[in-house]
Design an enzyme around this catalytic site. Structure first.
Site, PDB file in Angstrom:
ATOM      1  N   ASP A  16      11.821  -2.585   6.693  1.00 49.67           N
ATOM      2  CA  ASP A  16      12.925  -2.699   5.732  1.00 49.67           C
ATOM      3  C   ASP A  16      13.144  -4.158   5.327  1.00 49.67           C
ATOM      4  OD1 ASP A  16      14.959  -1.845   4.117  1.00 49.67           O
ATOM      5  OD2 ASP A  16      16.392  -1.469   5.730  1.00 49.67           O
ATOM      6  N   ASN A  18      12.072  -5.597   2.137  1.00 46.54           N
ATOM      7  CA  ASN A  18      11.139  -6.211   1.176  1.00 46.54           C
ATOM      8  C   ASN A  18      11.860  -6.704  -0.080  1.00 46.54           C
ATOM      9  OD1 ASN A  18       9.181  -5.405   2.934  1.00 46.54           O
ATOM     10  ND2 ASN A  18       8.281  -3.837   1.616  1.00 46.54           N
ATOM     11  N   HIS A  33       6.999  -6.232  -1.539  1.00 53.20           N
ATOM     12  CA  HIS A  33       6.113  -5.179  -1.020  1.00 53.20           C
ATOM     13  C   HIS A  33       4.713  -5.752  -0.757  1.00 53.20           C
ATOM     14  CE1 HIS A  33       9.280  -2.378  -1.629  1.00 53.20           C
ATOM     15  NE2 HIS A  33       9.184  -2.315  -2.945  1.00 53.20           N
ATOM     16  N   SER A  61       9.582   6.973   2.270  1.00 52.74           N
ATOM     17  CA  SER A  61      10.416   8.100   2.695  1.00 52.74           C
ATOM     18  C   SER A  61      10.580   9.066   1.526  1.00 52.74           C
ATOM     19  CB  SER A  61      11.791   7.595   3.145  1.00 52.74           C
ATOM     20  OG  SER A  61      12.557   7.215   2.024  1.00 52.74           O
ATOM     21  N   THR A  62      10.924  10.284   1.858  1.00 52.04           N
ATOM     22  CA  THR A  62      11.167  11.278   0.801  1.00 52.04           C
ATOM     23  C   THR A  62      12.249  10.772  -0.152  1.00 52.04           C
ATOM     24  OG1 THR A  62      10.398  13.073   2.187  1.00 52.04           O
ATOM     25  CG2 THR A  62      11.983  13.661   0.485  1.00 52.04           C
ATOM     26  N   GLU A  63      13.222  10.046   0.407  1.00 48.88           N
ATOM     27  CA  GLU A  63      14.314   9.501  -0.421  1.00 48.88           C
ATOM     28  C   GLU A  63      13.797   8.428  -1.394  1.00 48.88           C
ATOM     29  OE1 GLU A  63      14.458   9.876   2.904  1.00 48.88           O
ATOM     30  OE2 GLU A  63      15.972  11.456   3.059  1.00 48.88           O
ATOM     31  N   LEU A 127      -6.740   2.259  18.434  1.00 48.44           N
ATOM     32  CA  LEU A 127      -5.344   2.339  17.971  1.00 48.44           C
ATOM     33  C   LEU A 127      -5.233   3.456  16.934  1.00 48.44           C
ATOM     34  CD1 LEU A 127      -2.434   0.979  17.609  1.00 48.44           C
ATOM     35  CD2 LEU A 127      -3.463  -0.296  15.724  1.00 48.44           C
ATOM     36  N   LEU A 191      18.519   5.168  11.627  1.00 53.20           N
ATOM     37  CA  LEU A 191      17.174   5.764  11.670  1.00 53.20           C
ATOM     38  C   LEU A 191      16.738   6.294  10.303  1.00 53.20           C
ATOM     39  CD1 LEU A 191      16.910   7.635  15.080  1.00 53.20           C
ATOM     40  CD2 LEU A 191      15.702   5.580  14.342  1.00 53.20           C
TER      41      LEU A 191
END
Ligand code: FPP
Length: 236
Positions: A16, A18, A33, A61-63, A127, A191
């Site tokens: 978070d 950017n 970004h 995110s979907t949002e 990884l 979250l």
């Protein structure tokens, strides 16, 4: 690198800040970004060198579909470019990339890039880089509940047999251990619909630093914070 006593197996990050980073420098949000992609690269390096086995990044995110179309398009373009540019190095370093989230709303081009990086890196075993794209935890849980209800209706399982494992195995993250450590940059302490089920016992850390300034040094600092925490899982 310093010797850190306890390394989390799975680190999950809400990247978070950017936009605020860019604004503070008189730049366009998009430039935040772009610098954020460099932070992604740095954190992958730090995860590899410190022995973290799973790194989950909340990339879209979907949002986020609700942002102005120009920004959504720019982010999609950046994902495609980054996937093309980074695939050879990730493959070489033994990083396996997997996506969690919906795929049906992406353009054919984005979908095919996401698929190609998953295929190209499938044999990576140092990884696992989990990219949460078009991800919503509530939607993930809702979809899992629907899938379980279908299995009950088909007579495959009884209602009484539904347990935590049934649910965990119906999530996108079925093959991924729960995160031990969740980091959200930029000082926000939420979250925001990220790994709500999986976060049950995770340690949380909310550094003030904006994502474009979160590099290897900050990742290692975060691991030190984790090592200093005591996890009791509700016991004494
Ligand atoms: C949050 O900052 C960041 C995003 C919505 C996008 C994250 C994407 C990247 C770092 C790009 C690359 C990722 C990969 C995996 C190639 P914000 O825009 O919400 O910042 P703000 O809260 O300051 O406005």
């Amino acid at each position: 690198m310093k010797n850190i006593e306890r390394i989390p197996t799975h680190v999950a990050i809400i990247m978070d800040g950017n936009g605020r980073w860019a604004k503070a420098q008189g730049k366009e949000r998009y430039e935040g970004h772009i610098e954020g992609v460099d932070s992604v690269r740095e954190c992958i390096k730090a995860a590899l060198s410190s022995g973290v086995r799973y790194l989950t990044l909340y990339a879209f995110s979907t949002e986020n579909w609700g942002r102005p179309i120009e920004e959504v398009d720019a982010l999609m373009e950046l994902f495609c470019k980054s996937v093309i540019a980074e695939t050879p190095e990730l493959t070489k370093q033994g990083v396996k990339v997997v996506m969690i989230g919906r795929r049906d709303r992406f353009s054919e081009r984005v979908r095919s890039h996401l698929q190609s990086i998953e295929q190209a890196t499938a044999s990576g075993n140092r990884l696992t880089l989990v990219l949460a794209f078009d991800y919503s935890s509530r939607e993930e849980i809702t979809t899992a509940v629907q899938a379980i209800a279908h299995r009950v209706a088909a007579g495959e399982i009884a209602v009484e047999d539904i347990c935590e494992t049934t649910i965990a195995q119906s999530l996108y993250t079925a093959a991924i251990p729960d995160p031990d450590f969740i980091i959200r940059t930029s000082g926000e302490c939420r979250l925001s619909n990220f790994l709500l089920w999986q976060a049950s016992y995770a340690e949380m850390y909310f550094p003030e630093v904006m994502w474009p300034d979160f590099k290897q040094e900050q990742f290692i600092e975060a691991l030190e914070v984790y090592a200093s925490r005591e996890r009791r899982y509700g016991k004494l």
